[in-house]
Design a protein around this motif. Structure first.
Motif, PDB file in Angstrom:
ATOM      1  N   GLU A 249      21.615   4.821 -31.381  1.00 33.90           N
ATOM      2  CA  GLU A 249      21.580   6.073 -32.136  1.00 33.90           C
ATOM      3  C   GLU A 249      22.919   6.327 -32.798  1.00 33.90           C
ATOM      4  O   GLU A 249      23.974   6.212 -32.160  1.00 33.90           O
ATOM      5  CB  GLU A 249      21.247   7.232 -31.198  1.00 33.90           C
ATOM      6  N   ASP A 250      22.892   6.668 -34.067  1.00 32.11           N
ATOM      7  CA  ASP A 250      24.108   7.059 -34.767  1.00 32.11           C
ATOM      8  C   ASP A 250      24.418   8.517 -34.456  1.00 32.11           C
ATOM      9  O   ASP A 250      23.605   9.403 -34.721  1.00 32.11           O
ATOM     10  CB  ASP A 250      23.931   6.883 -36.279  1.00 32.11           C
ATOM     11  N   LYS A 251      25.596   8.739 -33.859  1.00 32.43           N
ATOM     12  CA  LYS A 251      26.037  10.092 -33.488  1.00 32.43           C
ATOM     13  C   LYS A 251      25.111  10.680 -32.423  1.00 32.43           C
ATOM     14  O   LYS A 251      24.524   9.975 -31.636  1.00 32.43           O
ATOM     15  CB  LYS A 251      26.118  11.002 -34.723  1.00 32.43           C
ATOM     16  N   GLY A 252      24.994  12.008 -32.402  1.00 32.78           N
ATOM     17  CA  GLY A 252      24.154  12.662 -31.409  1.00 32.78           C
ATOM     18  C   GLY A 252      24.553  12.274 -29.998  1.00 32.78           C
ATOM     19  O   GLY A 252      25.728  12.298 -29.635  1.00 32.78           O
ATOM     20  N   ARG A 253      23.575  11.862 -29.219  1.00 32.69           N
ATOM     21  CA  ARG A 253      23.831  11.425 -27.842  1.00 32.69           C
ATOM     22  C   ARG A 253      24.291   9.974 -27.774  1.00 32.69           C
ATOM     23  O   ARG A 253      24.617   9.469 -26.703  1.00 32.69           O
ATOM     24  CB  ARG A 253      22.571  11.621 -26.995  1.00 32.69           C
ATOM     25  N   SER A 254      24.288   9.298 -28.938  1.00 32.22           N
ATOM     26  CA  SER A 254      24.688   7.883 -29.022  1.00 32.22           C
ATOM     27  C   SER A 254      23.902   7.031 -28.032  1.00 32.22           C
ATOM     28  O   SER A 254      24.461   6.144 -27.372  1.00 32.22           O
ATOM     29  CB  SER A 254      26.199   7.730 -28.777  1.00 32.22           C
ATOM     30  N   LEU A 255      22.608   7.292 -27.932  1.00 36.68           N
ATOM     31  CA  LEU A 255      21.771   6.533 -27.011  1.00 36.68           C
ATOM     32  C   LEU A 255      21.675   5.071 -27.440  1.00 36.68           C
ATOM     33  O   LEU A 255      21.621   4.755 -28.635  1.00 36.68           O
ATOM     34  CB  LEU A 255      20.371   7.146 -26.944  1.00 36.68           C
ATOM     35  N   SER A 256      21.659   4.190 -26.451  1.00 38.69           N
ATOM     36  CA  SER A 256      21.592   2.751 -26.691  1.00 38.69           C
ATOM     37  C   SER A 256      20.530   2.157 -25.777  1.00 38.69           C
ATOM     38  O   SER A 256      20.387   2.576 -24.620  1.00 38.69           O
ATOM     39  CB  SER A 256      22.953   2.115 -26.401  1.00 38.69           C
ATOM     40  N   PHE A 257      19.783   1.155 -26.305  1.00 42.02           N
ATOM     41  CA  PHE A 257      18.706   0.560 -25.529  1.00 42.02           C
ATOM     42  C   PHE A 257      18.669  -0.954 -25.724  1.00 42.02           C
ATOM     43  O   PHE A 257      18.849  -1.443 -26.836  1.00 42.02           O
ATOM     44  CB  PHE A 257      17.342   1.126 -25.958  1.00 42.02           C
ATOM     45  N   ARG A 258      18.439  -1.673 -24.611  1.00 41.84           N
ATOM     46  CA  ARG A 258      18.118  -3.095 -24.656  1.00 41.84           C
ATOM     47  C   ARG A 258      17.474  -3.486 -23.338  1.00 41.84           C
ATOM     48  O   ARG A 258      17.687  -2.843 -22.305  1.00 41.84           O
ATOM     49  CB  ARG A 258      19.345  -3.972 -24.915  1.00 41.84           C
TER      50      ARG A 258
END
Length: 432
Positions: A249-258
């Protein structure tokens, strides 16, 4: 808690430096960047050694999400607007070359490499995503705009690039390091002209590469204002569902998934080191809300050096330091950046011109808005009249109640509650 990588890979170990030795190149720092520099130079027939203060891969490399991609956030539209298409293309080509090298090396290294598509999405800025798609098109990369992604998140738009990758960073690192000249538990105590001194020995070398994450040599280069450090958090939950890609995710919570095998790695909660944060709660709350029956198996946090303009500093340490080179400021994209560093620095120390040298040159302009923010935080840290103080440059430390550590808001050094060093640029424990 250990990261999933630390728990599923074993370092066979290397000896401690004992006595004084001579070599052509000494590399300080045993993360992926340092080890890749060592391998590249060794393959070119250069006599070289690596010194690591603890054990290789024990720093940031063990806590990365290990995405291997040239899609470094929404960077290409920014680079084109700031520097023009030629420099943006150089950045892209260097990282694409690095991705291809890791992909090729992984054919002969058991490191769980998987080819994946990569997505950057925004929850509320569709135009930013559309601009990034256009930037890719200008640079000759096929990218596609998506209205939605297959995750339970708000999405105003996403940009996808095909053929990126993910792997197990420590399995890769430990295999690459085999049979190389490495000394562990050999912390550098002093830099001298063409020499570094450790507790039980020294290395005299024609050239020195500093690959210590945040540079630990303070005399030159201005890295105390050209860099700041950012922390982010990852939880790994049991979940067999294949999300069919890597997401950020760009900005916000900057969530990342893999994915990794039967685990889903969910990251988020990035913040400047030394500032108040929610720690693991952003990633944990997301998992509780959307995957309530899943069990958390691992929690781990990482810390990244952030440059002023989004481009790493790779090259001569400074205009005033001969035969000293640096690799730092990877901006959360250390996997390809480490390989870019190995390519550029190996050329530089062997007298070969590298086509990407100017793109990553540490001597480029520092006139960016982040410079003034970094100076402000440094000044505030220096004039704050509290203790304890960071042994790096004397800034007041702040207690991190989420991780039970003392953190430096100036340059990102971290210490345990008992004062033991966790993260550099400080090189020693707190004084009692």
């Amino acid at each position: 808690m250990n990261s999933v990588w630390s728990a599923t890979a074993k370092n066979e170990g290397f000896p401690q430096l004992q006595g004084d030795i001579n070599t052509e190149v000494v590399i300080v720092g045993g993360g992926l960047a340092g080890v890749m520099c060592l391998k590249e130079l060794s393959e070119r027939g250069v006599d070289c050694v690596l010194l690591e203060a603890k054990s290789i891969g024990s720093g940031v490399t063990k806590n990365t999400t290990a995405k291997v991609t040239f899609q470094h956030g929404l960077i290409y539209d920014k680079l084109i607007k700031t520097y023009g298409e030629e420099k943006a293309l150089g950045y892209l080509e260097a990282n694409k070359k690095a991705l291809d090298k890791i992909r090729e090396m992984s054919k002969n290294i058991p490191c769980d490499f998987e080819e994946k598509d990569a997505y950057i999405y925004s929850s509320d800025h569709r135009e930013k995503i559309e601009n990034e798609v256009k930037a890719y098109e200008k640079l000759g990369v096929k990218a596609k705009f998506y209205e939605k992604i297959p995750l339970p998140v708000e999405c105003a738009g996403a940009v996808k690039v095909n053929g990126q990758g993910q792997f197990h960073p420590l399995k890769f690192l430990f295999n690459v390091a085999k049979d190389l000249k490495i000394y562990e538990n050999s912390k550098v105590l002093e830099f001298l002209p063409n020499k570094v001194r450790c507790e039980k020995g020294s290395v005299t070398a024609k050239k020195i590469i500093v690959a210590t994450h945040f540079p630990i040599l303070n005399k030159h280069g201005g890295y105390s204002v050209k860099l700041y450090q950012d922390r982010s958090y990852v939880v790994a939950i049991e979940r067999d569902e294949n999300i069919k890609g890597m997401y950020l995710e760009d900005k916000g919570r900057s969530l990342s998934f893999r994915n990794y095998k039967n685990l889903l790695l969910v990251g988020g909660g990035g913040h400047r080191t030394g500032k108040n944060s929610e720690g693991y709660r952003i990633a944990e709350n997301f998992c509780k809300e959307n995957f309530p029956d899943s069990k958390i198996r691992y929690r781990f946090a990482t810390q990244d050096c952030m440059s002023l303009d989004g481009i790493p500093y790779i090259g001569k340490y400074s205009d005033f330091s001969e035969d000293i080179y640096v690799a730092t400021g990877f901006n959360k994209w250390g996997m390809t950046s480490a390989v870019v560093a190995a390519d550029i620095l190996s050329d530089m120390v062997t007298g070969k011109k590298n086509p990407y040298e100017e793109v990553f040159a540490p001597s480029r302009s520092v006139l960016h808005p982040k410079l003034f923010a970094n100076v402000f935080h440094s000044v505030c840290g220096l004039i704050t009249p509290t203790t304890p103080r960071c042994p790096h440059l004397g800034c007041a430390l702040k207690y991190n109640k989420e991780e039970h550590s003392w953190d430096c808001p100036c340059h990102g050094s971290r210490f345990t509650e008992e004062g033991e060093l966790i993260d550099n640029p400080a090189t020693g424990d707190l004084k009692k």
